[in-house]
Each structure stands twice: as structure tokens, then as C-alpha cells.
Scaffold this active site. Structure first.
Site, PDB file in Angstrom:
ATOM      1  N   SER A  12       0.844  -1.190   0.000  1.00 56.64           N
ATOM      2  CA  SER A  12       0.000   0.000   0.000  1.00 56.64           C
ATOM      3  C   SER A  12       0.880   1.242   0.000  1.00 56.64           C
ATOM      4  O   SER A  12       1.708   1.432   0.902  1.00 56.64           O
ATOM      5  CB  SER A  12      -0.890   0.014   1.240  1.00 56.64           C
ATOM      6  OG  SER A  12      -1.482   1.292   1.409  1.00 56.64           O
ATOM      7  N   HIS A  37      -1.194  -1.243  -4.340  1.00 57.34           N
ATOM      8  CA  HIS A  37      -2.488  -0.929  -3.726  1.00 57.34           C
ATOM      9  C   HIS A  37      -2.566   0.563  -3.418  1.00 57.34           C
ATOM     10  O   HIS A  37      -1.676   1.119  -2.765  1.00 57.34           O
ATOM     11  CB  HIS A  37      -2.643  -1.739  -2.434  1.00 57.34           C
ATOM     12  CG  HIS A  37      -4.005  -1.691  -1.822  1.00 57.34           C
ATOM     13  ND1 HIS A  37      -5.060  -2.464  -2.274  1.00 57.34           N
ATOM     14  CD2 HIS A  37      -4.496  -0.956  -0.793  1.00 57.34           C
ATOM     15  CE1 HIS A  37      -6.135  -2.215  -1.539  1.00 57.34           C
ATOM     16  NE2 HIS A  37      -5.823  -1.300  -0.633  1.00 57.34           N
ATOM     17  N   ASP A  39      -4.893   3.389  -1.654  1.00 60.37           N
ATOM     18  CA  ASP A  39      -5.992   3.628  -0.726  1.00 60.37           C
ATOM     19  C   ASP A  39      -6.570   5.024  -0.935  1.00 60.37           C
ATOM     20  O   ASP A  39      -5.927   6.019  -0.591  1.00 60.37           O
ATOM     21  CB  ASP A  39      -5.501   3.487   0.719  1.00 60.37           C
ATOM     22  CG  ASP A  39      -5.207   2.044   1.088  1.00 60.37           C
ATOM     23  OD1 ASP A  39      -6.126   1.220   1.003  1.00 60.37           O
ATOM     24  OD2 ASP A  39      -4.059   1.748   1.458  1.00 60.37           O
ATOM     25  N   MET A  41      -9.241   7.693   0.149  1.00 59.79           N
ATOM     26  CA  MET A  41     -10.097   8.021   1.299  1.00 59.79           C
ATOM     27  C   MET A  41     -10.620   9.444   1.157  1.00 59.79           C
ATOM     28  O   MET A  41      -9.909  10.329   0.671  1.00 59.79           O
ATOM     29  CB  MET A  41      -9.307   7.896   2.603  1.00 59.79           C
ATOM     30  CG  MET A  41      -8.630   6.552   2.789  1.00 59.79           C
ATOM     31  SD  MET A  41      -7.740   6.474   4.361  1.00 59.79           S
ATOM     32  CE  MET A  41      -6.819   4.957   4.152  1.00 59.79           C
ATOM     33  N   HIS A  70      -8.488   1.063  -4.132  1.00 60.65           N
ATOM     34  CA  HIS A  70      -9.479   0.774  -3.093  1.00 60.65           C
ATOM     35  C   HIS A  70     -10.205   2.068  -2.745  1.00 60.65           C
ATOM     36  O   HIS A  70      -9.628   2.963  -2.125  1.00 60.65           O
ATOM     37  CB  HIS A  70      -8.746   0.191  -1.877  1.00 60.65           C
ATOM     38  CG  HIS A  70      -9.627  -0.161  -0.743  1.00 60.65           C
ATOM     39  ND1 HIS A  70      -9.131  -0.591   0.475  1.00 60.65           N
ATOM     40  CD2 HIS A  70     -10.991  -0.156  -0.590  1.00 60.65           C
ATOM     41  CE1 HIS A  70     -10.135  -0.822   1.301  1.00 60.65           C
ATOM     42  NE2 HIS A  70     -11.266  -0.561   0.684  1.00 60.65           N
ATOM     43  N   MET A  72     -12.411   3.986  -0.643  1.00 60.87           N
ATOM     44  CA  MET A  72     -13.075   4.160   0.651  1.00 60.87           C
ATOM     45  C   MET A  72     -13.765   5.513   0.635  1.00 60.87           C
ATOM     46  O   MET A  72     -13.415   6.443   1.368  1.00 60.87           O
ATOM     47  CB  MET A  72     -12.039   4.060   1.784  1.00 60.87           C
ATOM     48  CG  MET A  72     -11.543   2.643   2.007  1.00 60.87           C
ATOM     49  SD  MET A  72     -10.160   2.544   3.169  1.00 60.87           S
ATOM     50  CE  MET A  72      -8.803   2.679   2.019  1.00 60.87           C
ATOM     51  N   MET A 141     -11.660  -6.343   5.090  1.00 64.07           N
ATOM     52  CA  MET A 141     -10.932  -5.410   5.943  1.00 64.07           C
ATOM     53  C   MET A 141     -10.658  -6.078   7.287  1.00 64.07           C
ATOM     54  O   MET A 141     -11.600  -6.459   7.995  1.00 64.07           O
ATOM     55  CB  MET A 141     -11.736  -4.129   6.152  1.00 64.07           C
ATOM     56  CG  MET A 141     -11.998  -3.310   4.891  1.00 64.07           C
ATOM     57  SD  MET A 141     -10.491  -2.720   4.092  1.00 64.07           S
ATOM     58  CE  MET A 141      -9.746  -1.732   5.408  1.00 64.07           C
ATOM     59  N   PHE A 147      -7.105   4.278   8.299  1.00 62.34           N
ATOM     60  CA  PHE A 147      -5.740   4.568   8.716  1.00 62.34           C
ATOM     61  C   PHE A 147      -4.852   3.345   8.515  1.00 62.34           C
ATOM     62  O   PHE A 147      -5.326   2.218   8.622  1.00 62.34           O
ATOM     63  CB  PHE A 147      -5.677   4.960  10.205  1.00 62.34           C
ATOM     64  CG  PHE A 147      -6.384   6.242  10.531  1.00 62.34           C
ATOM     65  CD1 PHE A 147      -5.755   7.461  10.339  1.00 62.34           C
ATOM     66  CD2 PHE A 147      -7.682   6.226  11.018  1.00 62.34           C
ATOM     67  CE1 PHE A 147      -6.417   8.649  10.632  1.00 62.34           C
ATOM     68  CE2 PHE A 147      -8.347   7.403  11.313  1.00 62.34           C
ATOM     69  CZ  PHE A 147      -7.710   8.624  11.121  1.00 62.34           C
ATOM     70  N   ASP A 177      -6.898  -6.685   3.728  1.00 66.35           N
ATOM     71  CA  ASP A 177      -6.367  -5.334   3.882  1.00 66.35           C
ATOM     72  C   ASP A 177      -6.377  -4.946   5.355  1.00 66.35           C
ATOM     73  O   ASP A 177      -7.430  -4.746   5.944  1.00 66.35           O
ATOM     74  CB  ASP A 177      -7.215  -4.343   3.066  1.00 66.35           C
ATOM     75  CG  ASP A 177      -6.596  -2.956   2.997  1.00 66.35           C
ATOM     76  OD1 ASP A 177      -5.589  -2.706   3.689  1.00 66.35           O
ATOM     77  OD2 ASP A 177      -7.131  -2.112   2.256  1.00 66.35           O
ATOM     78  N   GLY A 178      -5.169  -4.885   5.937  1.00 64.08           N
ATOM     79  CA  GLY A 178      -5.054  -4.406   7.309  1.00 64.08           C
ATOM     80  C   GLY A 178      -4.283  -5.342   8.215  1.00 64.08           C
ATOM     81  O   GLY A 178      -4.659  -6.512   8.378  1.00 64.08           O
ATOM     82  N   SER A 200       3.044  -0.766   6.112  1.00 68.77           N
ATOM     83  CA  SER A 200       4.246  -0.610   6.932  1.00 68.77           C
ATOM     84  C   SER A 200       5.065  -1.893   6.965  1.00 68.77           C
ATOM     85  O   SER A 200       6.303  -1.847   7.051  1.00 68.77           O
ATOM     86  CB  SER A 200       3.861  -0.179   8.359  1.00 68.77           C
ATOM     87  OG  SER A 200       2.890  -1.055   8.907  1.00 68.77           O
TER      88      SER A 200
END
Length: 227
Positions: A12, A37, A39, A41, A70, A72, A141, A147, A177-178, A200
């Protein structure tokens, strides 16, 4: 974009150097990333604000693998064509993001993208039975969206097992994801997932100037699944 159930790592870019996206993407792909990926938002559907279609268009030329976007955001439908035009290969919308998810999935495919459906941690699988023939990917998720760097929610393992049974032999990816790490990745792979989003856990310790840790991190996740 051919279909297979091999484990794919999708870093990500939310965890990349925002001032250096192009070089970061090229570095992480060179180190073994399978997908990229993105994200998106909106500060409304989720409590954070990130990227729009212009950013996606800008980074598209640096992506040689799969651009996995993705969304969101809510509403979704007015922005589908813009993200498709920006070069997304996969566009994923949340089940809860609008009142007519079937129409949203139709629109994504109509725009020439693979259609993804995301499920929040509190969302069950009961409502997607009649959508399975509309989707190419289901994103589970395993943190609450909004976040990076959150803790993995273990209750989602059972959800993935149920999804895998529901999917059967349909060519549908299960994406997680997550909170993906070498500790959690094997749990999700065993449950039936094949695309693992990691932020991360991939980018930690490395940089464009020192990309080797990206490869070490990717290989550590894949090794954890293979062992």
C-alpha cells in the site's frame, strides 16, 4: 490481468514516501511486489483524506504490475469513470458506500475495470450471495478502514473461510487489507486469501536509496505463508 490463486503481495502506497511515489513504486516492484495498492479516502466515508484520480493518473506510468485502487469513499458512482480513466486495473467499492452496490459493480465493469467489493470488519457475508457473479475480488478489511498501522482483527479469519466456501471455483480473488505481517499472513492464506495488502510491513526499514529491505520484507511475508 490473468487469474490465479497464488499468494500476491500488494504494498500500500499509503506507507510510501509521499514526495517520491514514482520511485517508490518502481523500487518496490523491483523488489518483488505483485500488485500496487492505492488507498483512496474521502474524509467522509472514512476519517482520513488521501488520493484522487490525478494522483492515480500520475503514478500509473510507474506501475508495471496491477494498479489496485481501493475506494473508501461515498458516494462511489460519480467517480468510477475518473478512476478508470486514471488507469486502475481493479476498482474496489465498499458494500456500505451506497444504496445500490449491484449498480456500482456494474458500472465498474462497464468502465473496463475488474470489480472489487470491500467488507468492513462489522459486515457479514450474508448480503453478498447475489453479488458473487458481479465481482472479481472481495476485499476483507481486517482493520477498520481509514488509517494505516492498525492492529489485525482476528475475527475476520472465520469470515474469510466462509467467503472461500461461498466462492467455490469462481475466479474471485480474496484480498486482505489491514495488519498483514509475517505473523498474520499465514492465518489468512490458510483461510483462503490470495492477495495480501501490506503497508508498513513492506516499507519499514527501506527507502528509494536503500530498497533492499522492501524485498526482504516481501520475502518474509511470502515465506511465512509457504512454511
Amino acid at each position: 490481468m490473468s487469474f490465479d490463486r497464488s499468494i500476491k503481495i500488494a504494498p500500500s502506497i499509503l506507507s510510501a514516501d509521499f514526495a517520491n511515489f514514482g520511485a517508490e513504486i518502481e523500487a518496490v516492484e523491483a523488489q518483488g511486489a505483485d500488485w500496487i495498492h492505492v488507498d483512496v479516502m474521502d474524509g467522509h466515508f472514512v476519517p482520513n483524506l488521501t488520493f484522487g484520480p490525478p494522483l492515480c493518473a500520475a503514478i500509473r506510468k510507474h506501475i508495471n504490475t496491477v494498479m489496485d485502487v481501493h475506494l473508501m469513499i461515498s458516494p462511489v458512482d460519480p467517480y468510477i469513470q475518473a478512476f478508470a480513466d486514471a488507469g486502475a486495473d481493479v476498482l474496489t467499492a465498499h458494500l456500505e458506500a451506497g444504496p445500490h452496490i449491484h449498480r456500482t459493480l456494474q458500472a465498474i465493469r462497464g468502465a473496463g475495470c475488474k470489480a472489487g467489493l470491500a467488507l468492513n470488519p462489522g459486515t457479514g457475508v450474508e448480503d453478498i450471495d447475489y453479488l458473487l457473479n458481479m465481482v472479481d475480488l472481495i476485499c476483507v478489511m481486517t482493520v477498520n478502514p481509514g488509517f494505516g498501522g492498525q492492529k489485525f482483527i482476528h475475527s475476520q479469519i472465520d469470515k474469510v473461510k466462509k467467503l472461500r466456501a461461498m466462492i467455490g471455483d469462481r475466479p474471485i480473488h480474496i484480498e486482505i487489507d489491514g495488519g498483514i505481517t509475517p505473523e498474520t499472513a499465514p492465518l489468512m492464506a490458510a483461510a483462503g486469501a490470495d492477495v495480501l495488502v501490506a503497508g508498513s510491513a513492506v516499507f519499514k526499514g527501506g527507502s528509494v536509496q536503500n530498497p533492499a529491505p522492501y524485498g526482504e520484507n516481501i520475502r518474509a511475508i511470502k515465506a511465512s505463508v509457504a512454511s
